[in-house]
Design an enzyme around this catalytic site. Structure first.
Site, PDB file in Angstrom:
ATOM      1  N   ARG A 181       0.824  -1.218   0.000  1.00 58.03           N
ATOM      2  CA  ARG A 181       0.000   0.000   0.000  1.00 58.03           C
ATOM      3  C   ARG A 181       0.851   1.258   0.000  1.00 58.03           C
ATOM      4  O   ARG A 181       0.375   2.336  -0.410  1.00 58.03           O
ATOM      5  CB  ARG A 181      -0.997  -0.030   1.168  1.00 58.03           C
ATOM      6  CG  ARG A 181      -2.126  -1.033   0.959  1.00 58.03           C
ATOM      7  CD  ARG A 181      -3.066  -1.073   2.144  1.00 58.03           C
ATOM      8  NE  ARG A 181      -2.423  -1.570   3.342  1.00 58.03           N
ATOM      9  CZ  ARG A 181      -2.300  -2.858   3.676  1.00 58.03           C
ATOM     10  NH1 ARG A 181      -2.806  -3.781   2.883  1.00 58.03           N
ATOM     11  NH2 ARG A 181      -1.682  -3.218   4.779  1.00 58.03           N
ATOM     12  N   GLU A 232       6.645 -10.814  15.478  1.00 56.92           N
ATOM     13  CA  GLU A 232       6.261 -11.477  16.730  1.00 56.92           C
ATOM     14  C   GLU A 232       6.659 -12.958  16.671  1.00 56.92           C
ATOM     15  O   GLU A 232       7.205 -13.508  17.613  1.00 56.92           O
ATOM     16  CB  GLU A 232       4.754 -11.316  16.916  1.00 56.92           C
ATOM     17  CG  GLU A 232       4.299 -11.614  18.325  1.00 56.92           C
ATOM     18  CD  GLU A 232       2.803 -11.395  18.480  1.00 56.92           C
ATOM     19  OE1 GLU A 232       2.175 -10.834  17.566  1.00 56.92           O
ATOM     20  OE2 GLU A 232       2.280 -11.814  19.527  1.00 56.92           O
TER      21      GLU A 232
HETATM   22  P1  AMP Z   1       5.029  -2.715  11.239  1.00 57.49           P
HETATM   23  O1  AMP Z   1       6.293  -3.239  10.600  1.00 57.49           O
HETATM   24  O2  AMP Z   1       4.618  -3.511  12.446  1.00 57.49           O
HETATM   25  O3  AMP Z   1       5.115  -1.230  11.533  1.00 57.49           O
HETATM   26  O4  AMP Z   1       3.856  -2.948  10.198  1.00 57.49           O
HETATM   27  C1  AMP Z   1       3.649  -2.065   9.164  1.00 57.49           C
HETATM   28  C2  AMP Z   1       3.171  -2.745   7.914  1.00 57.49           C
HETATM   29  O5  AMP Z   1       2.188  -3.735   8.180  1.00 57.49           O
HETATM   30  C3  AMP Z   1       2.540  -1.727   6.997  1.00 57.49           C
HETATM   31  O6  AMP Z   1       3.029  -1.955   5.674  1.00 57.49           O
HETATM   32  C4  AMP Z   1       1.045  -1.966   7.109  1.00 57.49           C
HETATM   33  O7  AMP Z   1       0.440  -1.939   5.834  1.00 57.49           O
HETATM   34  C5  AMP Z   1       0.885  -3.332   7.752  1.00 57.49           C
HETATM   35  N1  AMP Z   1       0.014  -3.320   8.951  1.00 57.49           N
HETATM   36  C6  AMP Z   1       0.407  -3.607  10.219  1.00 57.49           C
HETATM   37  N2  AMP Z   1      -0.607  -3.541  11.080  1.00 57.49           N
HETATM   38  C7  AMP Z   1      -1.687  -3.188  10.357  1.00 57.49           C
HETATM   39  C8  AMP Z   1      -3.074  -2.926  10.676  1.00 57.49           C
HETATM   40  N3  AMP Z   1      -3.559  -3.027  11.929  1.00 57.49           N
HETATM   41  N4  AMP Z   1      -3.917  -2.572   9.687  1.00 57.49           N
HETATM   42  C9  AMP Z   1      -3.450  -2.445   8.413  1.00 57.49           C
HETATM   43  N5  AMP Z   1      -2.181  -2.683   8.050  1.00 57.49           N
HETATM   44  C10 AMP Z   1      -1.294  -3.049   8.995  1.00 57.49           C
END
Ligand code: AMP
Length: 175
Positions: A63, A100
């Protein structure tokens, strides 16, 4: 700027237990599906930046490509994709980060950024910050300079911002 952050927030849909139990998925497709909100969202994401000041926008799979490519066009900058390992066809540099359970690896083409180039990092959402921190590491390995990391949505309770070190971080809608 004719779209407010609260209008954008109102258009985001929270889908419980997607793609697995316990995840509150933030569905941004209603924003993409509304021409006025989409344009306003991009305008707000590039706020503070002008054409000529940014050489490239780096967008994170998948996205982040939507927001990043639109922002690159508005800023007359190049667009660079960061993808999951194995998806980019040319020589890559890779960076792994912990999830995780297990780990993930993202990649960027070795020639995607020239040393010293001024870069904006974009993704739809900042959660734990693992993905963005790995993307920042890739950008820094190519000796480019990150001006700012910009996210449409931020899940503040997961503390992602703290993982991004000295990189300035901005988001439009925070939960
Ligand atoms: P992180 O590495 O944990 O910051 O996760 C970020 C990536 O995971 C981004 O590319 C988001 O599109 C996706 N993502 C993580 N959590 C969510 C959520 N609750 N809703 C939508 N997309 C998420």
């Amino acid at each position: 700027m004719n779209v407010t952050p609260s209008e954008l927030a109102a258009a985001i849909r929270t889908i419980p237990d997607f793609p697995k139990p316990g995840i509150q998925f933030k569905d941004i497709t209603p924003v993409l599906g509304n021409a006025r909100l989409l344009a306003g969202c991009i305008e707000r994401m590039i706020e503070g930046h002008v054409p000529g000041e940014v050489d490239a926008v780096v967008g994170i799979d998948a996205r982040g490509f939507i927001f990043g490519a639109a922002a690159a066009l508005r800023l007359q900058a190049a667009f660079v994709p960061v993808r999951k390992r194995g998806k980019l066809p040319f020589r890559t540099i890779e960076q792994s980060y912990d999830l995780e359970y297990g780990s993930n690896t993202i990649a960027m083409h070795v020639d995607a950024l020239t040393p010293g180039s001024r870069v904006l990092l974009m993704d739809d959402l900042l959660a734990t910050g693992g993905t963005a921190a790995a993307a920042i590491a890739l950008i820094q390995r190519l000796d480019a300079r990150i001006l700012e990391a910009v996210f449409f949505v931020e899940l503040e309770s997961l503390g992602g911002r703290a993982r991004l070190g000295s990189t300035p971080v901005r988001s439009l809608v925070a939960y």
